[in-house]
Each structure stands twice: as C-alpha cells, then as structure tokens.
Motif scaffolding. Structure first.
Motif, mmCIF file in Angstrom:
data_model
loop_
_atom_site.group_PDB
_atom_site.id
_atom_site.type_symbol
_atom_site.label_atom_id
_atom_site.label_comp_id
_atom_site.label_asym_id
_atom_site.label_seq_id
_atom_site.Cartn_x
_atom_site.Cartn_y
_atom_site.Cartn_z
ATOM 1 N N PHE A 79 -16.139 51.388 1.989
ATOM 2 C CA PHE A 79 -16.023 49.998 1.542
ATOM 3 C C PHE A 79 -17.366 49.409 1.122
ATOM 4 C CE2 PHE A 79 -16.108 45.441 2.436
ATOM 5 C CZ PHE A 79 -15.114 45.011 1.575
ATOM 6 N N GLU A 80 -18.401 49.579 1.948
ATOM 7 C CA GLU A 80 -19.708 48.971 1.638
ATOM 8 C C GLU A 80 -20.270 49.509 0.324
ATOM 9 O OE1 GLU A 80 -21.176 46.405 3.062
ATOM 10 O OE2 GLU A 80 -19.487 46.278 4.461
ATOM 11 N N GLU A 81 -20.119 50.819 0.096
ATOM 12 C CA GLU A 81 -20.597 51.402 -1.163
ATOM 13 C C GLU A 81 -19.810 50.857 -2.343
ATOM 14 O OE1 GLU A 81 -20.706 55.673 -1.198
ATOM 15 O OE2 GLU A 81 -21.718 55.757 0.761
ATOM 16 N N LYS A 82 -18.485 50.772 -2.174
ATOM 17 C CA LYS A 82 -17.638 50.273 -3.258
ATOM 18 C C LYS A 82 -18.002 48.827 -3.599
ATOM 19 C CE LYS A 82 -13.225 51.265 -3.921
ATOM 20 N NZ LYS A 82 -11.796 51.382 -3.686
ATOM 21 N N MET A 83 -18.173 47.995 -2.573
ATOM 22 C CA MET A 83 -18.524 46.587 -2.833
ATOM 23 C C MET A 83 -19.878 46.488 -3.516
ATOM 24 S SD MET A 83 -16.183 44.476 -2.341
ATOM 25 C CE MET A 83 -17.092 42.958 -2.443
ATOM 26 N N GLY A 84 -20.835 47.296 -3.086
ATOM 27 C CA GLY A 84 -22.154 47.287 -3.728
ATOM 28 C C GLY A 84 -22.056 47.663 -5.192
ATOM 29 N N ARG A 85 -21.274 48.708 -5.480
ATOM 30 C CA ARG A 85 -21.090 49.160 -6.856
ATOM 31 C C ARG A 85 -20.390 48.087 -7.696
ATOM 32 N NH1 ARG A 85 -16.814 51.196 -9.221
ATOM 33 N NH2 ARG A 85 -15.716 51.683 -7.290
ATOM 34 N N LEU A 86 -19.329 47.484 -7.135
ATOM 35 C CA LEU A 86 -18.588 46.466 -7.880
ATOM 36 C C LEU A 86 -19.424 45.216 -8.131
ATOM 37 C CD1 LEU A 86 -15.071 46.830 -6.208
ATOM 38 C CD2 LEU A 86 -15.766 47.585 -8.495
ATOM 39 N N ILE A 87 -20.220 44.807 -7.152
ATOM 40 C CA ILE A 87 -21.102 43.639 -7.328
ATOM 41 C C ILE A 87 -22.132 43.933 -8.422
ATOM 42 C CG2 ILE A 87 -22.908 42.247 -6.207
ATOM 43 C CD1 ILE A 87 -20.069 41.486 -5.361
ATOM 44 N N SER A 88 -22.647 45.152 -8.433
ATOM 45 C CA SER A 88 -23.619 45.541 -9.456
ATOM 46 C C SER A 88 -22.976 45.497 -10.846
ATOM 47 C CB SER A 88 -24.141 46.941 -9.145
ATOM 48 O OG SER A 88 -24.966 47.395 -10.183
ATOM 49 N N GLU A 89 -21.763 46.044 -10.957
ATOM 50 C CA GLU A 89 -21.054 46.018 -12.240
ATOM 51 C C GLU A 89 -20.779 44.590 -12.683
ATOM 52 O OE1 GLU A 89 -17.496 48.417 -12.085
ATOM 53 O OE2 GLU A 89 -18.616 50.186 -11.424
ATOM 54 N N LEU A 90 -20.390 43.742 -11.741
ATOM 55 C CA LEU A 90 -20.105 42.345 -12.055
ATOM 56 C C LEU A 90 -21.367 41.634 -12.545
ATOM 57 C CD1 LEU A 90 -18.016 40.070 -12.101
ATOM 58 C CD2 LEU A 90 -18.601 39.602 -9.712
ATOM 59 N N SER A 91 -22.482 41.920 -11.903
ATOM 60 C CA SER A 91 -23.750 41.319 -12.308
ATOM 61 C C SER A 91 -24.100 41.718 -13.741
ATOM 62 C CB SER A 91 -24.847 41.761 -11.342
ATOM 63 O OG SER A 91 -26.082 41.243 -11.743
ATOM 64 N N GLU A 92 -23.908 42.995 -14.067
ATOM 65 C CA GLU A 92 -24.163 43.470 -15.432
ATOM 66 C C GLU A 92 -23.244 42.782 -16.439
ATOM 67 O OE1 GLU A 92 -23.859 47.752 -15.507
ATOM 68 O OE2 GLU A 92 -25.262 47.946 -13.823
#
Length: 154
Positions: free
Chosen positions: A118-131
């Motif tokens: 979960f933590e990795e997925k949220m980090g990845r999704l937040i990064s994608e959202l920021s981009e």
C-alpha cells in the motif's frame, strides 16, 4: 416477501432506455416458487456496453449470464458470486428491514491483490498525480497564450 412471492430481483444497469437514464430493477414474482423461502438477488449494473453516449445495450452474453444464473437458482445449483448474485432467505431479508436492493446482499466483488504494498502504491500514485498537475498547469498556460494571441485573453 413474507408471502414468499418474490422469486428474483435483478438490478439492471443505467441508460438501457431512451426515455430515462435511471437504473431499473426487474422483479420476478411467483405464487409457487421452486426455492421456497428464498429470493435470488442479481446485481447486473456492471453489464452491458455503451452503444452511444446515452444508450447502453446488454449483449447476448450478458442476457445469457442473467438467464443462466436464474435457471441455476431454480434448479437449486446456484452458488453465490460476490458482487453479482446471492440467494437470500426470507429471514435474512427481514433482518435487513426488508430492503430489496440487490447490492445489499451480493456485496462487492473481490479485488485481486496486485502484490504492490500500500505505501509504495500510494507513493507512486501521488507522484503520478503531481506530474499530471504540473502538466495541466503547462497546458493551461499554453491555452491562455494562444487565446490571447487571437484576441481572446482570459
């Protein structure tokens, strides 16, 4: 319900009819049910394909799936399928205050675990959202510049 007349309720998807976009439910009533004291709930809201922007149609496979589910219920061979169908006793319906919405009984389908913590997925999704946010700001600037160039500045 207590008279044991409701054999099956099928929640259909939205946009099946030209005149309304709201979902409908099909109720099958029977005086002499094969499965006494039980009601089949089918949640078919996810079935169908959009044929236009405003109209959905059920495919032959969708119709067959619903019909096969009902026939298996009548034969007494149906197994509940999370997120799609459930056989419910009259007593269980009474415990739910006689609410006859299929989604209440069929639940939600199980989601396959993709193995990503979960933590990795949220980090990845937040990064994608920021981009995506950064890209949207760039596009907004370009649109404003081009509108301004033709005399329609914001």
């Amino acid at each position: 319900i207590n008279a044991d007349l409701v054999d099956c309720i099928v929640a259909m998807p939205t946009q099946l009819f030209y005149t309304t976009q709201i979902p409908v439910s099909l109720w099958f009533l029977a005086k002499n049910k094969k499965q006494k004291g039980k009601t089949l709930f089918i949640d078919a809201r996810k079935l169908g394909t959009m044929v236009t922007r405003k109209l959905r149609e059920l495919t032959d496979e969708d119709i067959k799936k619903i019909a096969d589910t009902y026939n298996a219920f009548v034969d007494g061979t149906l197994e509940d399928e999370k997120g799609f169908c459930a056989v419910v006793t009259t007593q269980d319906i009474a415990k739910q205050d006689y609410i006859l919405t299929p989604g209440r009984y069929v639940g939600i389908e199980e989601q396959e675990d993709d193995g990503e913590p979960f933590e990795e997925k949220m980090g990845r999704l937040i990064s994608e959202l920021s981009e995506l946010f950064a890209k949207s700001h760039e596009l907004e600037t370009q649109i404003k510049e081009r509108l301004g160039a033709i005399g329609y500045g914001l």
